[in-house]
Structure formats: C-alpha cells, structure tokens
Write an enzyme that holds these catalytic residues in place. Structure first.
Site, PDB file in Angstrom:
ATOM      1  N   TYR A  14       0.835  -1.205   0.000  1.00 45.62           N
ATOM      2  CA  TYR A  14       0.000   0.000   0.000  1.00 45.62           C
ATOM      3  C   TYR A  14       0.874   1.260   0.000  1.00 45.62           C
ATOM      4  CZ  TYR A  14      -3.864   3.081   1.480  1.00 45.62           C
ATOM      5  OH  TYR A  14      -4.807   4.074   1.566  1.00 45.62           O
ATOM      6  N   LYS A  47       1.098   4.188  -2.851  1.00 46.23           N
ATOM      7  CA  LYS A  47       0.750   5.575  -2.555  1.00 46.23           C
ATOM      8  C   LYS A  47       1.934   6.522  -2.772  1.00 46.23           C
ATOM      9  CE  LYS A  47      -3.607   5.018  -1.559  1.00 46.23           C
ATOM     10  NZ  LYS A  47      -4.618   5.561  -2.480  1.00 46.23           N
TER      11      LYS A  47
END
Lengths: 76, 247
Positions: free
Chosen positions: B155, B159
């Site tokens: 993640y 990002k």
C-alpha cells in the site's frame, strides 16, 4: 479542400501560428515552435479529422507538414 | 456554488472517502460520475444523495485497473455530460501483511488498483482535458506513502508511486490549464480503517497531534477546495490532511 489545406488549418488552430508560416516543408518543432505535447495533440487532431489511425511508430517519424500529408494520403 | 456546472468523475465513490468527496463536490454545485467496482446498491446511495442536492449523477461500474473498462467509463461520462472538468482518483484497496509473509498477488493487486488505476484513468481523462484546456486532477495518496507503515509495504509503495505520478503529470499538463495535486489523508474513519483492532487504533491516535481520527468529510472539503478555482495556482502538491502527523 485537399489534404494539405486541411492539415494546414489544423496546424494553424492547434499551434496558433500564422497561415502564411505553414508551408509543405515546415517542420513542426523547428519552424512552427511546437513542443512534444503539441505534437501529441496534432496527431490526435489529424486522426480525428481524417478518421485514420496514426500508430506510435509512424507518429514518431512525422516531423513535417509533408510527412503528415504523405502519410494521410497513403492511409486513406 | 463555486463548482457550479462543473462535471467530476470520482473513482471508488460508492463508500468511504470517495462517497464523501462525491457528495461534497455536488454540494458545491458539480454534477458527478460515481464510479464503483463492487456494490451497485452502495453506488446508488451515493447517486441518490447527490440527486437529493439537486445535482445530476450517474453511476458507472468499472475496475480502474482495466483499460477497456476505464475507456468505456470515460466515454460514457463524456457522452452524458459533454465535458469532464474534475477527476478524483480515489479508488484504492489494502491487502495488509508483513513483507516476509506477503503474497505476490496481494502486492500486485494493490499496485494494479492504487497506482496503475490512477495512471489509466488519468490518461483517458487527460485527453479530454487537454482539448478543453482545463482540468483539475486530484489523486488520493496517503500519509503512509510519505511515512511508511509496517504491514503495508504494498500500500505504501502504491501511494508513494501516486505522489511521483502526480508531480510528473503536473509538469506535463500545466501548459494546458490542467492542475494535478494529491491529498494524503491520515487515519480516517472508514470501512478501510474499521477493520483495524481497537488497540492498533488507540496507538495510532497517540501519534496524531490533533488527537483523533478524521471523518471522511474533512478530506472531502479539501478535495472540493483543490477542485475549485480558489486553487488555480496550486499544482504538483501533496496536501496532508492528517491532523499533523507529518510536518
């Protein structure tokens, strides 16, 4: 209107140049002041106007008004 | 109504931050394309909320990681409303796990949706925005993409990737009247954070200077600002909405 006149009209509109500046031998970048993003937009506009697909490998070789007219005439 | 008559696409707008953003844009006057990939009923709730505000909304199902589905969505949006002024790349997933135990497919899924999805939708929409000589693109990144977080290598990488993508797009598209910014939310009360154990949440809150998690609406209001003409001169920025976690 022949292909050259149509191409010229698009170039004038996209690049905001004077009609008199656009000749068959004009190069988009050196003579008409286009940047790389302008070229992408020009190719998209040609594709739309002439209803042809200009593949990336051809688009890379299109440097002048003449290149454009010749490709479009051959593709149509 | 500083977004009066603007048209926005919000990806992942059936719930969480995406829904709050879609409703916030509508409150400011925008018509909204509500993208979703899972629950049609949840997407319809977002549409109903927007219509209750007197704005127009359509829901469009598309997996943002699928180029064909993205192309079809953007075409439908453009056909329905005739233009696309605002794009909110919000769709995102988590597949948490420690690096040593992470499944390759969990890494790939997160990168595909969170990063490649942003690329695909932005590419499709930017063609329209370039012709319009106007556009506002806002990408949801995360405080985790800036700080890192144990258990979220996938993640966080996705990002952080969105931040690099945002800055590069901002440079490429600036000359065409298109601004591209990112918002990095901290810990927000959504289904994504609901799954965390209470203990983990308590520990997280201790790291937040403002001492609490945020509501999705607090992210949405910043999104609406960046989408408006009040933010004309802001591009390539990452705005943290994280209660002061990153300074």
């Amino acid at each position: 209107m022949n292909t050259f006149d149509k191409v010229k009209a698009i170039v004038v509109e996209q690049l905001g140049v004077d009609e008199a500046e656009v000749t068959i031998d004009s190069t988009f970048i050196d003579d008409l002041g286009a940047d790389s993003l302008d070229i992408v937009e020009l190719i998209m506009a040609f594709e739309e106007e002439f209803n042809v697909e200009i593949p990336d490998d051809v688009a890379e070789k299109i440097k002048t008004v003449k290149d454009t007219v010749e490709y479009i005439d051959s593709a149509q | 109504m500083h977004l009066g008559d603007k048209v926005a696409i919000v990806t992942g707008a059936s719930r969480g931050i995406g829904r709050a953003v879609a409703i916030s844009l509508a409150k400011s006057g925008a018509n909204v394309v509500v993208n979703y990939s899972g629950s049609e009923a949840a997407a319809q709730e977002t549409v109903d909320a927007i219509e209750a505000l007197g704005r127009k909304a359509i829901k469009v199902k598309a997996n943002v990681a699928n180029a064909e589905e993205v192309a079809a969505m953007v075409e439908e949006a453009h056909k329905t409303f005739g233009k696309i002024d605002i794009l909110i790349n919000n769709a995102g997933i988590t597949r948490d796990g420690l690096l040593m135990r992470m499944k390759d497919e969990d890494f790939d899924d997160v990168i595909d949706i969170n990063l490649k999805g942003v690329y695909l939708v932005t590419k499709a929409v930017s063609k329209i925005m370039m012709k319009q000589r106007y556009g506002r693109i806002i990408n949801m990144t995360s405080v985790v993409g800036v700080m890192g977080n144990a258990g979220q290598t996938n993640y966080a990488a996705s990002k952080a990737g969105v931040i690099g993508f945002t800055k590069s797009c901002a440079k490429e598209l600036a000359s065409r009247g298109i601004t591209v910014n990112a918002i990095a939310p901290g810990f927000i009360n959504t289904e994504m954070t609901d799954v965390l154990p209470e203990k983990v949440k308590e520990e997280m809150v201790k790291q937040i200077p403002l001492g609490r998690m945020a509501e999705a609406e607090e992210v949405a209001s910043v999104t609406a600002f960046l989408a408006s003409d009040f933010a004309n001169y802001i591009t390539g920025q990452v705005i943290n909405v994280d209660g002061g976690m990153v300074m």
